[in-house]
Write a protein that holds these residues in place. Structure first.
Motif, PDB file in Angstrom:
ATOM      1  N   LEU A 177       4.453  -1.546  -4.680  1.00 56.73           N
ATOM      2  CA  LEU A 177       3.846  -2.862  -4.551  1.00 56.73           C
ATOM      3  C   LEU A 177       4.196  -3.417  -3.183  1.00 56.73           C
ATOM      4  CD1 LEU A 177       2.374  -5.303  -5.818  1.00 56.73           C
ATOM      5  CD2 LEU A 177       4.597  -6.050  -6.688  1.00 56.73           C
ATOM      6  N   THR A 178       3.211  -3.485  -2.314  1.00 54.47           N
ATOM      7  CA  THR A 178       3.480  -4.034  -0.990  1.00 54.47           C
ATOM      8  C   THR A 178       3.512  -5.551  -1.097  1.00 54.47           C
ATOM      9  OG1 THR A 178       1.124  -4.055  -0.373  1.00 54.47           O
ATOM     10  CG2 THR A 178       2.401  -2.095   0.220  1.00 54.47           C
ATOM     11  N   ARG A 179       4.468  -6.111  -0.470  1.00 47.16           N
ATOM     12  CA  ARG A 179       4.586  -7.566  -0.337  1.00 47.16           C
ATOM     13  C   ARG A 179       4.653  -7.848   1.157  1.00 47.16           C
ATOM     14  NH1 ARG A 179       2.962  -9.804  -5.055  1.00 47.16           N
ATOM     15  NH2 ARG A 179       4.361  -9.409  -6.800  1.00 47.16           N
ATOM     16  N   CYS A 194       7.747   5.988 -14.480  1.00 46.81           N
ATOM     17  CA  CYS A 194       7.106   5.533 -13.252  1.00 46.81           C
ATOM     18  C   CYS A 194       7.913   4.362 -12.703  1.00 46.81           C
ATOM     19  CB  CYS A 194       5.661   5.101 -13.500  1.00 46.81           C
ATOM     20  SG  CYS A 194       4.808   4.553 -11.995  1.00 46.81           S
ATOM     21  N   MET A 195       8.459   4.534 -11.513  1.00 43.51           N
ATOM     22  CA  MET A 195       9.201   3.460 -10.844  1.00 43.51           C
ATOM     23  C   MET A 195       8.200   2.563 -10.141  1.00 43.51           C
ATOM     24  SD  MET A 195      11.936   1.822  -9.756  1.00 43.51           S
ATOM     25  CE  MET A 195      13.370   2.842 -10.037  1.00 43.51           C
ATOM     26  N   VAL A 196       8.135   1.317 -10.578  1.00 44.47           N
ATOM     27  CA  VAL A 196       7.300   0.307  -9.928  1.00 44.47           C
ATOM     28  C   VAL A 196       8.240  -0.551  -9.103  1.00 44.47           C
ATOM     29  CG1 VAL A 196       5.719  -1.621 -10.272  1.00 44.47           C
ATOM     30  CG2 VAL A 196       5.687   0.315 -11.875  1.00 44.47           C
ATOM     31  N   ALA A 197       8.013  -0.597  -7.803  1.00 43.22           N
ATOM     32  CA  ALA A 197       8.941  -1.304  -6.931  1.00 43.22           C
ATOM     33  C   ALA A 197       8.231  -1.835  -5.693  1.00 43.22           C
ATOM     34  CB  ALA A 197      10.069  -0.363  -6.500  1.00 43.22           C
ATOM     35  N   CYS A 198       8.809  -2.858  -5.115  1.00 44.07           N
ATOM     36  CA  CYS A 198       8.301  -3.377  -3.842  1.00 44.07           C
ATOM     37  C   CYS A 198       9.225  -2.964  -2.693  1.00 44.07           C
ATOM     38  CB  CYS A 198       8.085  -4.881  -3.898  1.00 44.07           C
ATOM     39  SG  CYS A 198       9.553  -5.821  -4.273  1.00 44.07           S
ATOM     40  N   HIS A 199      10.076  -1.987  -2.972  1.00 44.40           N
ATOM     41  CA  HIS A 199      10.926  -1.387  -1.940  1.00 44.40           C
ATOM     42  C   HIS A 199      10.597   0.097  -1.914  1.00 44.40           C
ATOM     43  CE1 HIS A 199      13.296  -4.898  -3.370  1.00 44.40           C
ATOM     44  NE2 HIS A 199      13.210  -5.155  -2.079  1.00 44.40           N
ATOM     45  N   LEU A 200      10.099   0.560  -0.794  1.00 37.47           N
ATOM     46  CA  LEU A 200       9.633   1.939  -0.708  1.00 37.47           C
ATOM     47  C   LEU A 200      10.739   2.941  -1.007  1.00 37.47           C
ATOM     48  CD1 LEU A 200       7.105   3.599  -0.171  1.00 37.47           C
ATOM     49  CD2 LEU A 200       7.772   3.686   2.247  1.00 37.47           C
ATOM     50  N   ASP A 253      12.909   2.773  -3.206  1.00 37.12           N
ATOM     51  CA  ASP A 253      13.006   2.935  -4.656  1.00 37.12           C
ATOM     52  C   ASP A 253      11.988   3.959  -5.160  1.00 37.12           C
ATOM     53  OD1 ASP A 253      15.151   1.434  -5.670  1.00 37.12           O
ATOM     54  OD2 ASP A 253      13.999  -0.412  -5.602  1.00 37.12           O
ATOM     55  N   THR A 254      10.754   3.875  -4.660  1.00 30.52           N
ATOM     56  CA  THR A 254       9.747   4.834  -5.121  1.00 30.52           C
ATOM     57  C   THR A 254      10.049   6.229  -4.578  1.00 30.52           C
ATOM     58  OG1 THR A 254       8.179   4.290  -3.338  1.00 30.52           O
ATOM     59  CG2 THR A 254       7.956   3.086  -5.425  1.00 30.52           C
ATOM     60  N   ILE A 255      10.490   6.316  -3.337  1.00 26.77           N
ATOM     61  CA  ILE A 255      10.832   7.619  -2.752  1.00 26.77           C
ATOM     62  C   ILE A 255      11.959   8.277  -3.553  1.00 26.77           C
ATOM     63  CG2 ILE A 255      11.834   8.775  -0.741  1.00 26.77           C
ATOM     64  CD1 ILE A 255      10.344   6.666   1.001  1.00 26.77           C
ATOM     65  N   GLY A 256      13.001   7.526  -3.864  1.00 24.25           N
ATOM     66  CA  GLY A 256      14.117   8.061  -4.632  1.00 24.25           C
ATOM     67  C   GLY A 256      13.707   8.501  -6.017  1.00 24.25           C
ATOM     68  N   ALA A 257      12.908   7.689  -6.688  1.00 21.96           N
ATOM     69  CA  ALA A 257      12.454   8.038  -8.035  1.00 21.96           C
ATOM     70  C   ALA A 257      11.565   9.277  -8.002  1.00 21.96           C
ATOM     71  CB  ALA A 257      11.708   6.852  -8.654  1.00 21.96           C
ATOM     72  N   GLN A 258      10.682   9.351  -7.023  1.00 25.20           N
ATOM     73  CA  GLN A 258       9.803  10.508  -6.930  1.00 25.20           C
ATOM     74  C   GLN A 258      10.593  11.779  -6.611  1.00 25.20           C
ATOM     75  OE1 GLN A 258       6.697   7.947  -4.645  1.00 25.20           O
ATOM     76  NE2 GLN A 258       5.699   9.879  -5.130  1.00 25.20           N
ATOM     77  N   ALA A 259      11.617  11.682  -5.799  1.00 23.92           N
ATOM     78  CA  ALA A 259      12.459  12.838  -5.487  1.00 23.92           C
ATOM     79  C   ALA A 259      13.175  13.339  -6.746  1.00 23.92           C
ATOM     80  CB  ALA A 259      13.470  12.485  -4.404  1.00 23.92           C
ATOM     81  N   ALA A 260      13.390  12.440  -7.716  1.00 20.04           N
ATOM     82  CA  ALA A 260      14.044  12.806  -8.972  1.00 20.04           C
ATOM     83  C   ALA A 260      13.040  13.216 -10.048  1.00 20.04           C
ATOM     84  CB  ALA A 260      14.895  11.640  -9.475  1.00 20.04           C
ATOM     85  N   GLY A 261      11.757  13.274  -9.700  1.00 22.04           N
ATOM     86  CA  GLY A 261      10.748  13.743 -10.645  1.00 22.04           C
ATOM     87  C   GLY A 261       9.927  12.671 -11.325  1.00 22.04           C
ATOM     88  N   CYS A 262      10.159  11.405 -11.006  1.00 18.44           N
ATOM     89  CA  CYS A 262       9.395  10.302 -11.595  1.00 18.44           C
ATOM     90  C   CYS A 262       8.121  10.066 -10.785  1.00 18.44           C
ATOM     91  CB  CYS A 262      10.215   9.011 -11.570  1.00 18.44           C
ATOM     92  SG  CYS A 262      11.842   9.120 -12.334  1.00 18.44           S
ATOM     93  N   GLN A 263       7.230   9.272 -11.335  1.00 16.61           N
ATOM     94  CA  GLN A 263       6.091   8.784 -10.572  1.00 16.61           C
ATOM     95  C   GLN A 263       6.537   7.551  -9.796  1.00 16.61           C
ATOM     96  OE1 GLN A 263       2.290   8.457 -12.701  1.00 16.61           O
ATOM     97  NE2 GLN A 263       3.307   9.484 -14.409  1.00 16.61           N
ATOM     98  N   GLY A 264       5.773   7.214  -8.767  1.00 20.95           N
ATOM     99  CA  GLY A 264       6.100   6.042  -7.972  1.00 20.95           C
ATOM    100  C   GLY A 264       4.902   5.128  -7.819  1.00 20.95           C
TER     101      GLY A 264
END
Length: 161
Positions: free
Chosen positions: A125-127, A103-109, A111-122
């Protein structure tokens, strides 16, 4: 880019100062308690960066949160920047996991989009000044909050821990 957009000259000294300041920023107040909570719930915590490995003391050490992380990964090992799937596969293989276990935890969207496209969870964290983008066919994060402690609780609950 911002300097060019604002018609302000940016010197090499300005860039060096910015790097120094970014590398020594403190963690937000919600970070250490949330990381501790995830660790106590049995989650393995690692980092993945597009940056080369940092010499000691690292930004995580300077922020006082390095001890929460089992390992810090850099894309240097695969020579491909995130969001290339090889970056996430490298982490999964090193941890003896599948990408869908990550699961990619990130405050940059992105990062989560890229990780999810590779099969990870996203987990996004909004800042301040960093928002969710709702666009058709762009994966939405599995978890979303403006507070890392709340985001951690969502992840823990979803994984039955």
């Amino acid at each position: 880019m911002v300097g060019a957009n604002k018609d302000v000259a940016v010197t090499d000294e300005d860039v060096a100062e910015l790097k120094s300041r970014i590398g020594s920023m403190p963690a937000h107040a919600d970070v250490a308690p949330a990381l501790r909570r995830l660790e106590e719930a049995g989650f393995r915590l690692v980092t993945l960066t597009n940056s080369p490995p940092s010499p000691a003391p690292t930004p995580l050490e300077k922020a006082g949160i390095a001890d929460f992380f089992e390992r810090s990964f850099s894309i240097d090992a695969v020579a491909k920047f995130k969001p290339h799937p090889a970056t996430y596969q490298m982490v999964a293989e090193a941890l003896d996991l599948q990408t869908d276990d990550l699961c990619m935890v990130a405050c940059h969207l992105w990062d989560t989009i890229g990780a999810q496209a590779a099969g990870c969870q996203g987990a996004f964290l909004t800042r301040p000044n960093n928002n969710l983008i709702e666009v058709q066919e762009v994966p939405q994060p599995h978890y979303l909050s403006d507070n890392l402690a709340d985001l951690a609780e969502q992840i823990i609950a979803a994984n039955g821990r």
